[in-house]
Write an enzyme that holds these catalytic residues in place. Structure first.
Site, PDB file in Angstrom:
ATOM      1  CB  SER A   1      -0.785  -0.028   1.066  1.00  0.00           C
ATOM      2  OG  SER A   1      -1.394  -1.133   1.507  1.00  0.00           O
TER       3      SER A   1
ATOM      4  CG  HIS B   1      -3.187  -3.921  -2.583  1.00  0.00           C
ATOM      5  ND1 HIS B   1      -4.082  -3.903  -1.794  1.00  0.00           N
ATOM      6  CD2 HIS B   1      -2.145  -3.345  -1.993  1.00  0.00           C
ATOM      7  CE1 HIS B   1      -3.653  -3.665  -0.520  1.00  0.00           C
ATOM      8  NE2 HIS B   1      -2.270  -3.243  -0.583  1.00  0.00           N
TER       9      HIS B   1
ATOM     10  NE  ARG C   1       2.782  -7.818   0.805  1.00  0.00           N
ATOM     11  CZ  ARG C   1       3.349  -6.650   0.990  1.00  0.00           C
ATOM     12  NH1 ARG C   1       2.751  -5.603   1.347  1.00  0.00           N
ATOM     13  NH2 ARG C   1       4.702  -6.973   1.477  1.00  0.00           N
ATOM     14  CB  THR C   2      -2.442 -12.490  -2.030  1.00  0.00           C
ATOM     15  OG1 THR C   2      -2.573 -12.328  -3.497  1.00  0.00           O
ATOM     16  CG2 THR C   2      -3.446 -13.251  -1.491  1.00  0.00           C
ATOM     17  CG  HIS C   3      -3.003  -7.887   2.025  1.00  0.00           C
ATOM     18  ND1 HIS C   3      -3.342  -7.538   0.769  1.00  0.00           N
ATOM     19  CD2 HIS C   3      -2.376  -7.233   2.785  1.00  0.00           C
ATOM     20  CE1 HIS C   3      -2.447  -6.354   0.701  1.00  0.00           C
ATOM     21  NE2 HIS C   3      -2.050  -6.040   1.795  1.00  0.00           N
TER      22      HIS C   3
ATOM     23  CD  GLU D   1      -4.158  -2.302  13.890  1.00  0.00           C
ATOM     24  OE1 GLU D   1      -4.072  -0.956  13.528  1.00  0.00           O
ATOM     25  OE2 GLU D   1      -4.141  -3.157  13.047  1.00  0.00           O
TER      26      GLU D   1
ATOM     27  CB  SER E   1       1.128  -7.523   4.420  1.00  0.00           C
ATOM     28  OG  SER E   1       2.013  -6.129   4.608  1.00  0.00           O
TER      29      SER E   1
ATOM     30  CG  ASN F   1      -2.487   4.893   9.284  1.00  0.00           C
ATOM     31  OD1 ASN F   1      -2.272   4.158   8.518  1.00  0.00           O
ATOM     32  ND2 ASN F   1      -2.714   4.313  10.646  1.00  0.00           N
TER      33      ASN F   1
END
Ligand code: 8IG
Length: 269
Positions: free
Chosen positions: A36, A68, A88-90, A189, A208, A231
């Site tokens: 990202s 992505h 990518r794949t998460h 979170e 990731s 962030n």
């Protein structure tokens, strides 16, 4: 939904053969996974030799997150052959851990001895304003998800290579280091979770990188981890987190990130 690949190493060899055919490049030296916020940096890496959708190569799934791109590019950086994964794949996509690390295993099968894993993440150090790159010094695998099978005991003491980190700090001595705590996501979170991470020594939070780093080490590659703090972590600013701010921070930092990666690849032997 979670389909373990029967033989991940042979799936990786098959994908590497398809990449060699598609790019006309027999082998690659360095792999870079752009997470990202990092994709805009790709154009500064060197001369594009070939680029195609990742789904043209066996084992790659279409991307499901905005930002992505899901493309693979072969770049010539002053003779170094760089295999760039744009996206990518998460784990949160539910395709299983083998899908998450397929790019890294493919890169190893394609000849890469070094992998650069980048990501966008939240930062716990208030001095890291959005758009600050941070070197990953170590990680916390909070959920214990691993790409390893069976009794595969692998040393993790220098997972994020001190040698590679020092090369990057020669290029940019102002870079800080952090400990990357991985959550499954896709929700960000809670403030209580960030307080927990702080208590156990984490300074970066993301979704990731951790499984890819482990798979890279299993394959004998040297790993560099770079986070872009897009962030401040939840609860630190009084504002909610948004995916748009992530993408904006990446665009704003693209040139610095691209130059850093380009300089790094040119310093590798
Ligand atoms: I970009 O604050 C990005 N990815 N877990 N937390 C987690 N992942 C992230 C965050 C964040 N920002």
């Amino acid at each position: 939904m979670i389909e373990p690949i029967d033989d991940p190493q042979s799936a990786a060899r098959e994908a590497a053969a398809a990449i060699a055919e598609r790019t006309g490049v027999d082998g690659h030296d360095i792999a870079i996974v752009l997470g990202s916020g990092w994709v805009p940096a790709a154009d500064l890496l060197g001369t594009t030799v070939a680029e195609f959708p990742a789904t043209d190569i066996p084992g790659f799934a279409p991307p499901s997150a905005v930002g992505h791109a899901g493309r693979i590019r072969s770049v010539d950086a002053d003779g170094r052959r760089v295999l760039v994964f744009l996206g990518r794949t998460h784990l949160y996509e539910g395709r299983g851990v083998d899908a998450v690390v397929h790019a890294v295993r493919t890169a190893a099968a394609a000849g890469c001895r070094t992998v650069v894993l980048t990501n966008g993440c939240g930062g716990l150090d208030p001095s890291w304003s959005p758009g600050t790159p941070v070197l990953i010094r170590d990680h916390l695998n909070l959920f214990g998800v691993t790409p390893l099978r069976g009794a595969t005991f692998i040393d993790m003491t220098d997972l994020y290579s001190a040698r590679l980190r020092s090369i990057v700090r020669e290029i940019d001595p102002s870079l800080d280091e952090g400990v990357y705590a991985q959550f499954l996501g896709p929700q960000y979170e809670t403030p209580a979770e960030i307080a927990m991470v702080r208590a156990i020594g984490g300074t970066l939070v993301g979704m990731s990188t951790v499984q890819e780093a482990i798979a890279a080490r299993e394959a004998g590659m040297e790993v560099l981890g770079l986070s872009l703090v897009t962030n401040l972590a939840a609860g630190m600013t009084g504002e909610p987190l948004s995916h748009e701010e992530v993408l904006a921070a990446g665009n704003a930092a693209a040139e610095r990130m691209g130059t850093l990666l380009a300089d790094f690849t040119r310093r590798l032997d």
